[in-house]
Design an enzyme around this catalytic site. Structure first.
Site, short mmCIF file in Angstrom:
data_model
loop_
_atom_site.label_atom_id
_atom_site.label_comp_id
_atom_site.label_asym_id
_atom_site.label_seq_id
_atom_site.Cartn_x
_atom_site.Cartn_y
_atom_site.Cartn_z
N ARG A 77 2.93 2.48 -9.11
CA ARG A 77 2.64 3.40 -8.02
C ARG A 77 3.94 3.91 -7.41
NH1 ARG A 77 -1.23 4.08 -4.75
NH2 ARG A 77 -0.51 6.18 -5.16
N TYR A 86 2.98 -6.61 -1.16
CA TYR A 86 2.12 -6.61 0.03
C TYR A 86 1.86 -8.05 0.48
CZ TYR A 86 0.67 -1.70 -0.58
OH TYR A 86 0.63 -0.34 -0.69
N HIS A 128 4.85 4.31 -1.20
CA HIS A 128 3.99 5.03 -0.25
C HIS A 128 3.69 4.17 0.96
CE1 HIS A 128 1.26 2.76 -2.90
NE2 HIS A 128 0.54 2.58 -1.81
N TYR A 173 5.45 -0.33 -6.93
CA TYR A 173 4.99 -1.60 -7.47
C TYR A 173 4.05 -1.36 -8.65
CZ TYR A 173 0.92 -0.61 -4.51
OH TYR A 173 -0.15 -0.02 -3.90
N HIS A 211 0.39 3.73 3.58
CA HIS A 211 -1.00 4.09 3.85
C HIS A 211 -1.13 4.50 5.32
CE1 HIS A 211 -2.69 2.32 0.10
NE2 HIS A 211 -1.65 1.51 0.22
#
Lengths: 277, 197
Positions: free
Chosen positions: A192, A143, A195, A182, A197
């Site tokens: 995780r 991110y 995905h 990640y 959000h």
């Protein structure tokens, strides 16, 4: 777990795992999940209503321990402001904000995808002209956020933020890059599933929601305490997009379909009731 | 615990999509310029709404995102776009803010008026946080109209401790103070509504 909230965090070495968290194995977390799910399935067999939402009290997700209310949610009859929603429109969001691959000078690295679908309310009515916001990791699972210190490359051509206003039939479409899984610090070797959000508004502010869209067949699903906080298998499946070849475009991008259903509007049926009298 | 109410609310035709936590990385995505300034600070009637979000240990949490939605001073519910590109003049009734490193938040807004004669004015609040698996809703009541507060059906259905958590405090400088406790001591009353499933 209070140490997590109170510890001073170093942005330069925060990828070093919390020693307390590393003592927990995936097997231990998975066993906790299995027990909670078994108890839930038995409760349904015994006549309980199927759950549609995640548990907010879900210990395998360790960060939730001190952050969930212990009292039941208190029932409120919605009134006035709760029966309406803020308005958004073209003034707020430019059409190009739905393309996450054109926000910089070059092409982002990764698998170009289109994610398209509709936003509906619980009565199946399209939610038109409302704001949809998304954010995600890049193709390496990183991110653009100072708190993300996962040692995977930042892509200078990918920020991972998009917005759209739904069309007259509740439709939305984002062009982006497929995010990667990640690691995180819930327990030792925690990862995780990939995905995106999603943040959504309805016609009533009581329909406001934030969630995560997943990709079909992710091998990390069964291991992830955030995804598995949704105890009901049918409900979990509602967060998984479907590969859709009709959204895939020739020599350009693969396509996924994901429709989002908000809770029911209270304004419409309460107005109908009033109209009846 | 839950009150029998609105039993006439029709069942949903479609199963709702589950929520998920906002996670830790919303900070580069959801905040925007002037997100917490529903009005300019210089506007007559501008009010500071602020407080702290704490966890079950009483520790301020540094990674929550809050949104408010409210009527204007006359009690009108507005439907104006432009929240994401504030022009400093248009009151849209909606705002968003991330808490700071010590769990504190601030909105600059207006005191909402009563939407109907005799109703207790309140601001609707939504809480998102890392570690919180689904959003929470609550109401921030203004403290002044004690008669309306006494007649409010939601407040009447709560015990004194619960009621206290929903009524803001007016500070000497006119600010509204509203702290949010996710768990434990002084736990804020959070709300559910009909037609959630």
């Amino acid at each position: 777990m209070s140490t997590e909230a109170t510890s001073t965090e170093s942005f330069t070495d925060s990828h070093v795992l919390d020693p307390a968290a590393t003592t927990l194995s995936q097997d231990a977390i998975s066993a906790e999940i299995t027990d909670i799910h078994a108890a839930y399935r038995q409760s349904v067999v015994d006549g309980a209503k199927a759950e549609t939402q995640p548990r907010i009290d879900f210990a395998p997700y360790r960060s939730s321990l001190l952050r969930h209310p212990t009292k039941n949610l208190h029932h409120a009859d919605p009134e006035t402001i709760e029966l309406h929603s803020p308005a958004f429109g073209e003034r707020d969001v430019h059409a190009l904000e739905a393309d996450l691959t054109i926000q910089h000078n070059g092409e982002p690295i990764g698998e170009r995808i289109v994610v398209a679908g509709r936003v509906l309310d619980g009565d199946g009515r399209p939610v038109a002209g409302q704001l949809v916001e998304i954010w995600q990791a890049n193709a390496a699972g990183r991110y653009i956020h100072k708190r993300d210190q996962h040692p995977a490359p930042i892509d200078p051509n990918f920020t991972g933020v998009g917005r759209a206003i739904t069309g007259p039939n509740g439709e939305y479409s984002f062009t982006t890059i497929k995010p990667a899984p990640y690691p995180w610090k819930n327990h030792h070797n925690a990862w995780r599933p990939a995905h995106i959000h999603f943040s959504l508004f309805g016609t009533d502010f009581t329909q406001r929601m934030i969630t995560q869209m997943y990709f079909p067949g992710d091998p990390l699903f069964s291991l992830d305490p955030i995804y598995q906080a949704i105890t009901d298998a049918d409900a979990r499946a509602r967060l998984v997009a479907t590969y859709d070849h009709s959204i895939t475009s020739h020599e350009w991008a693969t396509g996924y379909n994901w429709d989002i259903v908000l809770t029911g509007s209270n304004r419409t049926w309460m107005e109908d009731e009033e109209g009846d009298h | 615990m839950t009150q029998a109410s609105n039993t006439q609310a029709p069942a949903l035709k479609l199963a709702p999509t589950p929520g998920q936590t906002i996670g830790p990385f919303y900070g580069y995505a959801l905040p925007f310029d002037k997100d917490n300034e529903l009005v300019n600070q210089a506007r007559p009637g501008a009010v500071r709404l602020h407080g702290v979000v704490t966890d079950g240990a009483g520790t301020p949490i540094p990674d929550a995102l809050l949104e408010i939605w409210q009527a204007d001073e006359a009690g009108n519910i507005v439907a104006r776009d432009g929240s994401l590109v504030r022009d400093g003049y248009t009151f849209t009734g909606w705002g968003r803010t991330a808490v700071d490193n010590v769990g504190h938040y601030t909105f600059t807004t207006l005191n909402p008026g009563a939407t109907e004669e005799g109703k207790a004015p309140f601001i609707m609040l939504t809480v998102f946080a890392r570690g919180l698996l689904n959003r929470l809703f609550t109401r921030i009541y203004l403290p002044e109209d004690t008669a309306a507060l006494a007649n409010d059906p939601l407040l009447a259905s709560l015990d004194e401790a619960g009621r206290k958590t929903l009524v803001a405090t007016r500070e000497a400088d006119g600010s509204l103070r509203f702290d949010i406790s996710l768990q434990g001591e002084g736990e804020t009353v959070f709300l559910s509504y009909p037609r959630e499933s």
